[in-house]
Design a protein around this motif. Sequence first.
Motif, PDB file in Angstrom:
ATOM      1  N   ALA A 157      -7.621  52.579 -34.177  1.00  0.00           N
ATOM      2  CA  ALA A 157      -8.205  52.315 -35.077  1.00  0.00           C
ATOM      3  C   ALA A 157      -9.311  53.438 -34.482  1.00  0.00           C
ATOM      4  O   ALA A 157     -10.279  53.575 -35.523  1.00  0.00           O
ATOM      5  N   ILE A 158     -10.015  52.816 -33.554  1.00  0.00           N
ATOM      6  CA  ILE A 158     -11.642  53.525 -32.815  1.00  0.00           C
ATOM      7  C   ILE A 158     -11.205  55.405 -33.481  1.00  0.00           C
ATOM      8  O   ILE A 158     -12.557  56.668 -33.968  1.00  0.00           O
ATOM      9  N   ARG A 159     -10.370  55.767 -33.200  1.00  0.00           N
ATOM     10  CA  ARG A 159      -9.706  57.047 -33.656  1.00  0.00           C
ATOM     11  C   ARG A 159     -10.112  58.026 -35.114  1.00  0.00           C
ATOM     12  O   ARG A 159     -10.741  58.751 -35.545  1.00  0.00           O
ATOM     13  N   ALA A 160      -9.379  56.722 -36.479  1.00  0.00           N
ATOM     14  CA  ALA A 160      -9.926  56.463 -37.654  1.00  0.00           C
ATOM     15  C   ALA A 160     -11.319  56.821 -37.361  1.00  0.00           C
ATOM     16  O   ALA A 160     -11.961  57.102 -38.743  1.00  0.00           O
ATOM     17  N   LEU A 161     -11.852  55.803 -37.105  1.00  0.00           N
ATOM     18  CA  LEU A 161     -13.654  55.602 -37.566  1.00  0.00           C
ATOM     19  C   LEU A 161     -14.382  57.184 -36.986  1.00  0.00           C
ATOM     20  O   LEU A 161     -15.041  56.947 -37.285  1.00  0.00           O
ATOM     21  N   PHE A 209     -19.448  64.338 -30.486  1.00  0.00           N
ATOM     22  CA  PHE A 209     -19.305  63.096 -30.494  1.00  0.00           C
ATOM     23  C   PHE A 209     -17.706  62.844 -30.697  1.00  0.00           C
ATOM     24  O   PHE A 209     -16.938  62.005 -29.797  1.00  0.00           O
ATOM     25  N   GLN A 210     -17.050  63.541 -31.281  1.00  0.00           N
ATOM     26  CA  GLN A 210     -15.447  64.251 -31.719  1.00  0.00           C
ATOM     27  C   GLN A 210     -14.953  64.585 -30.883  1.00  0.00           C
ATOM     28  O   GLN A 210     -14.297  63.404 -30.304  1.00  0.00           O
ATOM     29  N   SER A 211     -15.397  64.953 -29.675  1.00  0.00           N
ATOM     30  CA  SER A 211     -15.222  66.271 -28.314  1.00  0.00           C
ATOM     31  C   SER A 211     -14.753  64.961 -27.843  1.00  0.00           C
ATOM     32  O   SER A 211     -14.146  65.191 -26.725  1.00  0.00           O
ATOM     33  N   GLU A 212     -15.580  64.307 -27.370  1.00  0.00           N
ATOM     34  CA  GLU A 212     -15.932  63.114 -26.269  1.00  0.00           C
ATOM     35  C   GLU A 212     -15.203  62.187 -26.469  1.00  0.00           C
ATOM     36  O   GLU A 212     -14.305  61.703 -25.628  1.00  0.00           O
ATOM     37  N   GLU A 240     -11.296  63.108 -25.556  1.00  0.00           N
ATOM     38  CA  GLU A 240     -11.692  63.351 -24.364  1.00  0.00           C
ATOM     39  C   GLU A 240     -11.482  61.603 -23.596  1.00  0.00           C
ATOM     40  O   GLU A 240     -10.315  60.954 -22.911  1.00  0.00           O
ATOM     41  N   ARG A 241     -12.134  60.788 -24.031  1.00  0.00           N
ATOM     42  CA  ARG A 241     -11.968  59.173 -23.603  1.00  0.00           C
ATOM     43  C   ARG A 241     -10.849  58.642 -24.500  1.00  0.00           C
ATOM     44  O   ARG A 241     -10.178  57.418 -22.964  1.00  0.00           O
ATOM     45  N   LEU A 242     -10.290  58.953 -25.100  1.00  0.00           N
ATOM     46  CA  LEU A 242      -9.518  57.805 -25.927  1.00  0.00           C
ATOM     47  C   LEU A 242      -8.095  58.324 -24.957  1.00  0.00           C
ATOM     48  O   LEU A 242      -7.059  57.550 -24.682  1.00  0.00           O
ATOM     49  N   ASN A 243      -8.322  59.708 -25.374  1.00  0.00           N
ATOM     50  CA  ASN A 243      -6.697  60.523 -24.852  1.00  0.00           C
ATOM     51  C   ASN A 243      -6.313  60.063 -22.855  1.00  0.00           C
ATOM     52  O   ASN A 243      -5.500  59.644 -22.528  1.00  0.00           O
ATOM     53  N   HIS A 244      -7.848  60.098 -22.302  1.00  0.00           N
ATOM     54  CA  HIS A 244      -8.271  59.276 -21.014  1.00  0.00           C
ATOM     55  C   HIS A 244      -7.236  57.524 -21.220  1.00  0.00           C
ATOM     56  O   HIS A 244      -6.539  56.967 -19.945  1.00  0.00           O
ATOM     57  N   LEU A 245      -8.118  56.984 -21.909  1.00  0.00           N
ATOM     58  CA  LEU A 245      -7.865  56.170 -21.795  1.00  0.00           C
ATOM     59  C   LEU A 245      -6.795  55.623 -22.032  1.00  0.00           C
ATOM     60  O   LEU A 245      -5.278  54.513 -21.396  1.00  0.00           O
ATOM     61  N   GLY A 269     -11.475  53.241 -13.843  1.00  0.00           N
ATOM     62  CA  GLY A 269     -11.264  54.368 -14.925  1.00  0.00           C
ATOM     63  C   GLY A 269     -11.771  54.319 -15.881  1.00  0.00           C
ATOM     64  O   GLY A 269     -12.246  54.820 -16.809  1.00  0.00           O
ATOM     65  N   ILE A 270     -10.121  53.973 -16.506  1.00  0.00           N
ATOM     66  CA  ILE A 270     -10.137  53.230 -18.119  1.00  0.00           C
ATOM     67  C   ILE A 270     -11.429  52.439 -18.550  1.00  0.00           C
ATOM     68  O   ILE A 270     -11.358  52.368 -19.490  1.00  0.00           O
ATOM     69  N   PHE A 271     -11.718  51.465 -17.536  1.00  0.00           N
ATOM     70  CA  PHE A 271     -12.772  50.510 -18.186  1.00  0.00           C
ATOM     71  C   PHE A 271     -13.711  51.268 -18.119  1.00  0.00           C
ATOM     72  O   PHE A 271     -15.216  51.347 -19.098  1.00  0.00           O
ATOM     73  N   ARG A 272     -13.959  52.857 -17.466  1.00  0.00           N
ATOM     74  CA  ARG A 272     -15.901  53.505 -17.556  1.00  0.00           C
ATOM     75  C   ARG A 272     -15.414  53.942 -19.287  1.00  0.00           C
ATOM     76  O   ARG A 272     -15.983  54.678 -19.459  1.00  0.00           O
ATOM     77  N   ASP A 273     -14.187  54.547 -19.554  1.00  0.00           N
ATOM     78  CA  ASP A 273     -13.744  55.114 -20.341  1.00  0.00           C
ATOM     79  C   ASP A 273     -14.295  54.601 -21.744  1.00  0.00           C
ATOM     80  O   ASP A 273     -14.912  54.639 -22.858  1.00  0.00           O
ATOM     81  N   ALA A 274     -13.441  52.725 -21.754  1.00  0.00           N
ATOM     82  CA  ALA A 274     -14.576  52.329 -22.929  1.00  0.00           C
ATOM     83  C   ALA A 274     -15.991  51.421 -22.821  1.00  0.00           C
ATOM     84  O   ALA A 274     -16.549  51.501 -23.691  1.00  0.00           O
ATOM     85  N   HIS A 275     -16.454  51.872 -22.076  1.00  0.00           N
ATOM     86  CA  HIS A 275     -17.378  51.636 -21.792  1.00  0.00           C
ATOM     87  C   HIS A 275     -18.913  52.965 -22.672  1.00  0.00           C
ATOM     88  O   HIS A 275     -19.501  52.530 -22.860  1.00  0.00           O
ATOM     89  N   THR A 276     -18.505  54.020 -22.550  1.00  0.00           N
ATOM     90  CA  THR A 276     -18.563  55.693 -22.783  1.00  0.00           C
ATOM     91  C   THR A 276     -18.476  55.683 -24.253  1.00  0.00           C
ATOM     92  O   THR A 276     -19.817  55.763 -24.517  1.00  0.00           O
ATOM     93  N   ILE A 277     -16.741  55.195 -24.163  1.00  0.00           N
ATOM     94  CA  ILE A 277     -17.041  54.763 -26.055  1.00  0.00           C
ATOM     95  C   ILE A 277     -18.241  53.878 -26.553  1.00  0.00           C
ATOM     96  O   ILE A 277     -18.889  54.341 -27.252  1.00  0.00           O
ATOM     97  N   LYS A 278     -18.037  53.080 -26.067  1.00  0.00           N
ATOM     98  CA  LYS A 278     -18.934  51.813 -27.075  1.00  0.00           C
ATOM     99  C   LYS A 278     -20.519  51.940 -27.069  1.00  0.00           C
ATOM    100  O   LYS A 278     -21.064  52.070 -27.354  1.00  0.00           O
ATOM    101  N   GLY A 279     -20.456  53.127 -25.578  1.00  0.00           N
ATOM    102  CA  GLY A 279     -22.506  53.832 -25.444  1.00  0.00           C
ATOM    103  C   GLY A 279     -22.552  54.312 -26.335  1.00  0.00           C
ATOM    104  O   GLY A 279     -24.170  54.326 -26.920  1.00  0.00           O
ATOM    105  N   ALA A 280     -21.615  55.219 -26.738  1.00  0.00           N
ATOM    106  CA  ALA A 280     -21.570  56.228 -27.370  1.00  0.00           C
ATOM    107  C   ALA A 280     -21.867  56.049 -29.375  1.00  0.00           C
ATOM    108  O   ALA A 280     -22.970  56.226 -29.824  1.00  0.00           O
ATOM    109  N   ALA A 281     -20.681  54.831 -29.431  1.00  0.00           N
ATOM    110  CA  ALA A 281     -20.767  54.410 -30.775  1.00  0.00           C
ATOM    111  C   ALA A 281     -22.415  53.823 -30.753  1.00  0.00           C
ATOM    112  O   ALA A 281     -23.050  53.969 -32.036  1.00  0.00           O
ATOM    113  N   ARG A 282     -23.083  53.004 -29.674  1.00  0.00           N
ATOM    114  CA  ARG A 282     -23.895  52.124 -29.897  1.00  0.00           C
ATOM    115  C   ARG A 282     -24.925  53.557 -30.478  1.00  0.00           C
ATOM    116  O   ARG A 282     -26.079  53.274 -30.799  1.00  0.00           O
ATOM    117  N   MET A 283     -25.113  54.965 -29.731  1.00  0.00           N
ATOM    118  CA  MET A 283     -26.401  55.415 -29.652  1.00  0.00           C
ATOM    119  C   MET A 283     -26.507  55.916 -31.325  1.00  0.00           C
ATOM    120  O   MET A 283     -27.359  56.360 -31.913  1.00  0.00           O
TER     121      MET A 283
END
Length: 107
Positions: free
Chosen positions: A96-100, A11-14, A17-22, A41-55
């Motif tokens: 904020a996401i990084r801190a969370l 979770f942390q590494s993924e 990576e997504r936050l850096n790309h964003l 591309g950055i829309f997909r990054d935000a979407h992936t972050i959201k999905g992982a958090a939901r999971m």
Amino acid sequence: MIEDSELRALFQSENEERLNHLESGLKELKSNLFDQELIEGIFRDAHTIKGAARMFEILSIEKIAHQIEELLDGVRRKRYTLTPLAISRCYEAIDAIRALVIEAVQG
């Protein structure tokens, strides 16, 4: 906190990576606000972050990522123009996401 140590590390590494790309994508957008491929591309990054958090049921990350996703969706559909203020708010959201994420993996 995510209980399983392997899942925490993933979770942390993924997310990092997504936050850096964003973050780098937002920097690129400053000079080319209409680069649709970059926006997608950055829309997909935000979407992936959201999905992982939901999971993992980390609602705070999910909500913030959703806000970024909604903004970028509006930009890609040409309903919004990405302003310097909006980009600045996205950077704040990324911080904020990084801190969370740290809280989710370290407790």
